[in-house]
Design a protein around this motif. Structure first.
Motif, PDB file in Angstrom:
ATOM      1  N   GLY A 132      -5.114  -5.066   2.628  1.00 28.11           N
ATOM      2  CA  GLY A 132      -4.551  -3.657   2.622  1.00 28.11           C
ATOM      3  C   GLY A 132      -5.799  -3.127   2.098  1.00 28.11           C
ATOM      4  O   GLY A 132      -5.406  -1.969   2.114  1.00 28.11           O
TER       5      GLY A 132
ATOM      6  N   SER B  15      -5.797   0.598   3.798  1.00 27.56           N
ATOM      7  CA  SER B  15      -6.262   2.210   3.013  1.00 27.56           C
ATOM      8  C   SER B  15      -7.936   2.168   3.063  1.00 27.56           C
ATOM      9  O   SER B  15      -8.177   3.864   3.055  1.00 27.56           O
ATOM     10  CB  SER B  15      -6.281   0.924   1.477  1.00 27.56           C
ATOM     11  OG  SER B  15      -6.597   2.596   0.512  1.00 27.56           O
TER      12      SER B  15
ATOM     13  N   HIS C 183       2.912   4.377   1.706  1.00 28.98           N
ATOM     14  CA  HIS C 183       3.463   3.004   2.587  1.00 28.98           C
ATOM     15  C   HIS C 183       4.086   3.775   4.323  1.00 28.98           C
ATOM     16  O   HIS C 183       3.542   2.580   4.407  1.00 28.98           O
ATOM     17  CB  HIS C 183       4.867   3.281   1.783  1.00 28.98           C
ATOM     18  CG  HIS C 183       5.207   2.540   1.710  1.00 28.98           C
ATOM     19  ND1 HIS C 183       6.253   1.608   3.113  1.00 28.98           N
ATOM     20  CD2 HIS C 183       5.905   1.125   0.985  1.00 28.98           C
ATOM     21  CE1 HIS C 183       6.881   0.545   2.655  1.00 28.98           C
ATOM     22  NE2 HIS C 183       6.368   0.069   2.342  1.00 28.98           N
TER      23      HIS C 183
ATOM     24  N   ALA D 165      -0.131   3.136   5.739  1.00 34.93           N
ATOM     25  CA  ALA D 165      -0.076   1.724   5.832  1.00 34.93           C
ATOM     26  C   ALA D 165       0.513   0.837   6.357  1.00 34.93           C
ATOM     27  O   ALA D 165       0.190  -0.254   6.677  1.00 34.93           O
ATOM     28  CB  ALA D 165       0.070   1.447   4.566  1.00 34.93           C
ATOM     29  N   ALA D 166       1.710   1.354   6.700  1.00 33.55           N
ATOM     30  CA  ALA D 166       3.145   0.691   7.709  1.00 33.55           C
ATOM     31  C   ALA D 166       2.715   0.496   9.212  1.00 33.55           C
ATOM     32  O   ALA D 166       2.871  -0.521   9.836  1.00 33.55           O
ATOM     33  CB  ALA D 166       4.472   0.664   7.606  1.00 33.55           C
TER      34      ALA D 166
ATOM     35  N   GLU E  16       4.723  -6.841   3.829  1.00 37.25           N
ATOM     36  CA  GLU E  16       4.952  -5.674   2.751  1.00 37.25           C
ATOM     37  C   GLU E  16       3.820  -6.123   1.912  1.00 37.25           C
ATOM     38  O   GLU E  16       3.246  -5.000   1.105  1.00 37.25           O
ATOM     39  CB  GLU E  16       6.477  -5.844   2.087  1.00 37.25           C
ATOM     40  CG  GLU E  16       6.472  -5.183   0.810  1.00 37.25           C
ATOM     41  CD  GLU E  16       6.610  -4.125   1.237  1.00 37.25           C
ATOM     42  OE1 GLU E  16       6.633  -2.816   0.896  1.00 37.25           O
ATOM     43  OE2 GLU E  16       7.192  -3.079   2.248  1.00 37.25           O
TER      44      GLU E  16
ATOM     45  N   ILE F 284       1.224  -4.151   2.657  1.00 31.03           N
ATOM     46  CA  ILE F 284       1.284  -2.554   2.224  1.00 31.03           C
ATOM     47  C   ILE F 284       0.856  -2.013   1.028  1.00 31.03           C
ATOM     48  O   ILE F 284       0.811  -1.409   0.508  1.00 31.03           O
ATOM     49  CB  ILE F 284       2.431  -2.196   2.497  1.00 31.03           C
ATOM     50  CG1 ILE F 284       2.526  -2.428   4.993  1.00 31.03           C
ATOM     51  CG2 ILE F 284       2.716  -1.102   2.406  1.00 31.03           C
ATOM     52  CD1 ILE F 284       3.857  -1.776   4.935  1.00 31.03           C
TER      53      ILE F 284
END
Length: 470
Positions: A281, A285, A346, A349-350, A357, A360
């Motif tokens: 994650g 990012s 969201h 990130a997907a 999830e 994300i």
């Protein structure tokens, strides 16, 4: 004297005429070039995330801070090249420009070979030092070793592009990166999907594209008919040029290295959670943040080059105006793009981790704390640009070491030890940006009077018939 036709369409007169439009014309291709470079990395991350698994995604993404740590010291010399060549162009010293071009290209090749050797010999050990998770360290080592085989091309392109930017040419590097970028994406898809090469495939695709962009920038310089002309048989290491490049480049490179070191410490702290979701994650990012940073960093490079040329020409009022305009642009870009990224976080990130999830949500956590206040980083970097353009590269190095890097390292050693969460780690970024930006502004006003008096004195001597010091 009229410029050769080949240069008229690409060079820019930075020392005369309105500034606002020229700054944007210079910065826009830089923004697009940076975005293309990020697309190289994003293509790597997206392809492995979708087709090679979560471990491969973490392996590619977690290498970024380590790669920057090793590369930034040498990239600093390309900054020194840009300042040196731009100053000589502004002052009309064409013989010095030619010497700087040939010395810089030689430095780029030597730097690239040194990095290739270092990266391949120390890859595994460096990953162990940064606490790379056991389930990804094998893949990370493969990626790092293949990636560093492209360092000679990486350095050659960065130094060559710095030379072209010094005369106002930001368009041709953009064209070269477009060609290389399309190649990179196509090879990513070929190597990972049908050939199942995983992280080795994306690294190989990246270095092939880097060699293409390096060859194009080299050919461009060889065909130039002006003082930027490169004669491959005349490559040399001029001691005076090296000294001038190092005066700006060595502190800039060391600053970049220490910045990267602080980020490696933070990456190591992220790895310490022993959670693939947190590592992946954070990696996703960081890739998204890079697109915002690309827009702001273009203003840093614009400020650096315009300041260098105008300072070399003794146009101090234009230096002040350049700084004010670049700061206005960078704040606007940072606020708008940073908050747009948070709003659409969201969905973005997907793209990197579809259907995952947990990954994300970890990406969203970092985006909220970093991107919404990213304009502070833009202010900080733009101040670094004007100080380096004036020839004061040691000052921003020290300020950044103490203000940004020192703050992060102390934060990890104190606050993070008490509140052991990813959120606390991410807060260290805006805190360090604010402290460092404020300190840079104070130092600029302290240095400004002395720097302007110095260059005006040199131009007064020159107008009397003497030759000013470089």
């Amino acid at each position: 004297m009229d410029q050769p036709k080949q240069r008229q369409g690409y060079s820019m007169d930075m020392v005369h005429g309105p500034l606002a439009g020229k700054l944007l014309l210079f910065a826009l291709p830089l923004m697009l070039s940076s975005l293309l470079q990020l697309l190289f990395n994003a293509a790597d991350v997206v392809v492995v995330g979708r087709y090679a698994g979560e471990e491969a995604l973490a392996a590619v993404g977690s290498n970024t801070s380590l790669i920057n740590l090793l590369v930034n010291i040498f990239i600093g010399f390309s900054v020194g090249t840009n300042v040196t060549v731009a100053r000589d162009i502004g002052a009309g010293r064409e013989d010095d420009v030619r010497k700087s071009v040939h010395t810089s290209i030689t430095l780029s090749l030597l730097s690239g070979l040194a990095l290739a050797l270092m990266g391949n010999l120390l890859a595994r050990q460096l990953l162990e030092w940064t606490s790379s998770p056991e389930d990804v360290i094998g893949l990370s080592t493969i990626y790092l070793r293949v990636y560093f085989c492209g360092m000679p091309a990486n350095m050659l392109y960065n130094f060559g592009a710095a030379i072209l930017r010094a005369q106002g040419d930001t368009r041709r590097p953009l064209y070269f990166l477009t060609i290389a970028g399309v190649t990179n994406v196509l090879l990513n898809l070929l190597f990972v999907i049908p050939l199942h090469m995983s992280v080795a495939g994306v690294a190989l695709a990246t270095i092939i594209s880097q060699y293409i962009s390096a060859a194009l920038v080299l050919l461009c310089l060889m065909r130039d008919q002006g003082p930027l002309h490169l004669d491959i048989h005349a490559l040399t290491l001029d001691k005076r040029v090296i000294r001038r490049i190092c005066q700006v480049g060595l502190p800039a490179g060391f600053q970049g290295m220490v910045f990267s070191l602080s980020n490696v410490v933070i990456q190591s702290s992220i790895n310490s959670f022993n959670s693939t979701a947190i590592v992946a994650g954070s990696s996703a990012s960081a890739n998204i943040e890079g697109f915002v940073y690309a827009g702001m960093n273009a203003l840093y490079q614009t400020n650096l080059t315009f300041t260098s040329q105008n300072y070399g020409a003794g146009e101090c009022k234009r230096v002040d105006k350049t700084l004010l305009l670049c700061q206005g642009y960078v704040i606007l870009i940072g606020l708008v793009l940073g908050n747009l990224v948070v709003y659409f976080g969201h969905t973005l990130a997907a793209i990197y981790a579809p259907g995952k999830e947990a990954v994300i949500q970890e990406a969203m956590l970092r985006l909220r704390y970093v991107c919404s206040l990213y304009f502070l980083c833009g202010i900080m970097d733009t101040m670094v640009g004007v100080l380096r353009g004036l020839g004061y590269s040691v000052v921003p190095m020290i300020v950044s070491m103490v203000g940004a890097c020192g703050t992060r390292l102390v934060w990890v050693a104190t606050v993070f030890q008490v509140y052991h969460t990813p959120t606390v780690l991410y807060i260290s970024y805006p805190v360090s940006w604010f402290i460092t930006a404020a300190t840079h502004i104070l130092f600029f006003f302290f240095i400004r009077k002395h720097a302007y008096a110095k260059v005006k004195g040199l131009h007064a001597i020159n107008s009397g018939g003497a030759t000013p010091a470089a």
